[in-house]
Design an enzyme around this catalytic site. Structure first.
Site, PDB file in Angstrom:
ATOM      1  N   TRP A  37     -53.623   7.651  30.294  1.00 44.90           N
ATOM      2  CA  TRP A  37     -53.762   7.888  28.846  1.00 44.90           C
ATOM      3  C   TRP A  37     -52.557   8.628  28.264  1.00 44.90           C
ATOM      4  CZ3 TRP A  37     -57.191   9.291  32.653  1.00 44.90           C
ATOM      5  CH2 TRP A  37     -57.086  10.594  33.125  1.00 44.90           C
ATOM      6  N   ARG A  38     -51.548   8.885  29.105  1.00 53.56           N
ATOM      7  CA  ARG A  38     -50.352   9.536  28.579  1.00 53.56           C
ATOM      8  C   ARG A  38     -49.377   8.488  28.063  1.00 53.56           C
ATOM      9  NH1 ARG A  38     -49.709  14.530  32.657  1.00 53.56           N
ATOM     10  NH2 ARG A  38     -51.251  15.825  31.605  1.00 53.56           N
ATOM     11  N   GLU A  50     -60.285  11.962  26.054  1.00 55.43           N
ATOM     12  CA  GLU A  50     -60.735  13.350  25.921  1.00 55.43           C
ATOM     13  C   GLU A  50     -62.238  13.479  26.104  1.00 55.43           C
ATOM     14  OE1 GLU A  50     -58.990  15.821  26.125  1.00 55.43           O
ATOM     15  OE2 GLU A  50     -57.006  14.966  25.790  1.00 55.43           O
ATOM     16  N   THR A  56     -65.114  16.672  33.567  1.00 56.10           N
ATOM     17  CA  THR A  56     -65.036  15.586  34.533  1.00 56.10           C
ATOM     18  C   THR A  56     -63.619  15.525  35.083  1.00 56.10           C
ATOM     19  OG1 THR A  56     -66.679  14.404  33.223  1.00 56.10           O
ATOM     20  CG2 THR A  56     -65.487  13.126  34.876  1.00 56.10           C
ATOM     21  N   LEU A  93     -70.510   8.297  35.477  1.00 55.48           N
ATOM     22  CA  LEU A  93     -69.644   9.346  34.937  1.00 55.48           C
ATOM     23  C   LEU A  93     -70.411  10.620  34.600  1.00 55.48           C
ATOM     24  CD1 LEU A  93     -67.080   7.631  32.524  1.00 55.48           C
ATOM     25  CD2 LEU A  93     -66.588   9.087  34.473  1.00 55.48           C
ATOM     26  N   TYR A  95     -73.241  13.093  32.268  1.00 56.78           N
ATOM     27  CA  TYR A  95     -73.324  13.575  30.876  1.00 56.78           C
ATOM     28  C   TYR A  95     -73.395  12.403  29.901  1.00 56.78           C
ATOM     29  CZ  TYR A  95     -72.198  18.303  32.437  1.00 56.78           C
ATOM     30  OH  TYR A  95     -72.225  19.540  33.034  1.00 56.78           O
ATOM     31  N   TYR A 133     -62.519  22.036  21.263  1.00 59.70           N
ATOM     32  CA  TYR A 133     -61.479  21.571  22.177  1.00 59.70           C
ATOM     33  C   TYR A 133     -61.032  20.150  21.842  1.00 59.70           C
ATOM     34  CZ  TYR A 133     -59.311  19.122  25.893  1.00 59.70           C
ATOM     35  OH  TYR A 133     -58.445  18.322  26.564  1.00 59.70           O
ATOM     36  N   ASP A 151     -59.291  24.931  26.638  1.00 61.08           N
ATOM     37  CA  ASP A 151     -60.287  24.426  27.572  1.00 61.08           C
ATOM     38  C   ASP A 151     -60.387  25.426  28.730  1.00 61.08           C
ATOM     39  OD1 ASP A 151     -57.940  24.026  28.974  1.00 61.08           O
ATOM     40  OD2 ASP A 151     -58.694  22.226  29.972  1.00 61.08           O
ATOM     41  N   CYS A 212     -52.186  27.066  38.429  1.00 62.03           N
ATOM     42  CA  CYS A 212     -53.021  28.244  38.144  1.00 62.03           C
ATOM     43  C   CYS A 212     -54.489  27.894  38.353  1.00 62.03           C
ATOM     44  CB  CYS A 212     -52.762  28.718  36.708  1.00 62.03           C
ATOM     45  SG  CYS A 212     -53.378  30.371  36.352  1.00 62.03           S
ATOM     46  N   CYS A 219     -48.903  30.754  42.850  1.00 63.89           N
ATOM     47  CA  CYS A 219     -48.106  31.574  41.937  1.00 63.89           C
ATOM     48  C   CYS A 219     -46.599  31.442  42.172  1.00 63.89           C
ATOM     49  CB  CYS A 219     -48.537  33.030  42.048  1.00 63.89           C
ATOM     50  SG  CYS A 219     -50.247  33.281  41.510  1.00 63.89           S
TER      51      CYS A 219
END
Length: 415
Positions: A37-38, A50, A56, A93, A95, A133, A151, A212, A219
């Site tokens: 999706w980029r 989104e 997910t 998927l 939800y 979000y 998020d 992160c 780190c």
DNA sequence: AAACCGTGGCT
DNA sequence: TAGCCAAGGTT
């Protein structure tokens, strides 16, 4: 060769937004994952991604995103579909309310907004299923609006940078929101192809997802280590305790002519969990006491671990129908679930032929009669149609694992 | 505003 | 047969 400076162990520098986003963006350009999706110039596709990504994992969404877009390439195509077909594409998927709300929102956009998706976060926020979000994500990624997303990743990154513990309170939420917005890079003076805000938002999430991380963050690879007050895991609150339950489901198969059929039951319309979805008929747990299942699986739903036992039996086959609709149904691949249901025979308890194909296994053939048919409607489906049905993830997992349902072929990415 | 809504992978 | 939690939203 010039000696490279090692990561600084000095006291963290003050949080300078320009320094932060410069370091972040430089890192992102080098390490951004190539996700389907980029770089897609279609706000509907961004919206869909989104919604799918809500709670997910990226790896899960990658498997489903293309298939959904191929089946419903436009907002209008989605709006005109029936809900069962949308749920079939969403099957596994989780939800499922997301799919229902996305469907309703597509109908709203088509009918009330002349098919035009709103272009600002504020307006997007009014669509069903689009919250703080998601509205910010679509507005920044698809339209370049200078609005920060927050998020779970961004929250964790910022808490660590700021040196704060996890805290659900309003003051901390506001601090995170303000900090996130303060780090957004300035918009380019002239209109360009570049989208600094969209890239920054995705970079923040990418950092949280790959460096992160909640546990064992990397780190020493972090581009903003020198701005970070924590440099490791931060203090988090208590999690709700998990529960365990044992349940049983029954796989019943029969042959109609040359065709294999499977019995599924439709969950109640008013069920809180997966309403209207199809599943293997549930068995009362006391009906299977002492019996050995053909399969055991663990299936977690929110904070409950279900320990699932699957039992299987085959009942006597039926001759092919005189007016044989079966081939038609099997061939028309994009027919709706509704059609499939109405064309197939509903299970009439009076008509169940309790005849063992293998004599002497009468014990195992008693399980179907243990199902309280009064509260669930049950239908026979051809095994070949299973991938096109709105079945629950558990049922999908079980049918695949038992070889009843072929794993759908992954969709190849269009270059 | 806390609870609820699915699933899978990792440790 | 343990626990965590992910590109959240709704009620």
């Amino acid at each position: 060769m010039k000696k490279r400076s090692s990561p600084s162990l000095d006291a963290p520098q003050p949080l300078d937004p320009a320094v932060f986003h410069a370091a972040l963006l430089k890192w992102y350009k080098r390490h951004a994952r190539d996700l389907p999706w980029r770089g897609v110039d279609d706000p509907y596709a961004t919206w869909l991604s989104e919604i799918m990504l809500q709670q997910t994992r990226v790896a899960t969404v990658i498997e489903r995103y293309q298939e959904f877009l191929l089946r419903f390439p436009t907002i209008r195509a989605l709006a005109e579909a029936n809900e069962d077909d949308v749920l079939a594409l969403w099957s596994g998927l989780g939800y499922y309310r997301r799919a229902r709300m996305l469907h309703r929102a597509a109908q709203f956009v088509t009918r009330e907004l002349k098919g035009k998706l709103p272009r600002t976060a504020e307006e997007l926020r009014t669509l069903p299923g689009v919250g703080d979000y998601t509205s910010a994500a679509i507005a920044s990624i698809a339209y370049g609006e200078s609005v920060a997303v927050v998020d779970g990743n961004v929250e964790r990154v910022l808490l660590r940078v700021l040196g704060r513990p996890e805290d659900k309170g309003a003051a901390t939420r506001a601090l995170i929101q303000e900090t996130a917005q303060s780090l957004i890079p300035p918009q380019p003076v002239r209109r360009t192809r570049a989208n600094p805000c969209g890239d920054h938002n995705q970079a923040m999430m990418e950092l949280g997802a790959t460096i992160c991380t909640p546990r064992s963050p990397l780190c020493l690879q972090c581009p903003v280590l020198e701005l970070c007050q924590t440099r490791g895991e931060h203090i988090t609150g208590e999690r709700t305790q998990m529960q365990s339950r044992t349940v049983a489901h029954l796989l019943v198969r029969r042959r109609r002519g040359t065709r294999e059929e499977v019995l599924l039951s439709r969950r109640p319309e008013d069920a809180s969990l997966m309403p209207n979805m199809l599943e293997l008929p549930p068995l009362p747990i006391d009906a299977v006491e002492g019996l050995e299942p053909v399969l055991r699986v663990r299936h977690s739903i929110t904070n409950t671990n279900y320990y699932v036992m699957i039992f299987a039996e085959r009942i006597a086959g039926l001759p092919p129908q005189t007016e044989d609709l079966s081939d038609e149904i099997a061939l028309v691949t994009d027919e709706t679930v509704t059609h499939a249901v109405s064309d197939l025979s509903k299970l009439d308890p009076e008509d169940i032929p309790f005849v063992a194909e293998t004599p002497g296994e009468d014990d195992e053939l008693s399980l179907l009669s243990a199902i309280p048919t009064a509260q669930t409607d049950m239908f026979w489906f051809p095994a070949t149609r299973l991938p096109a049905l709105a079945i629950t993830g558990l049922t999908r997992k079980v049918l695949q694992r038992l070889g009843v349902m072929q794993i759908p072929k992954p969709v190849r990415r269009v270059p």
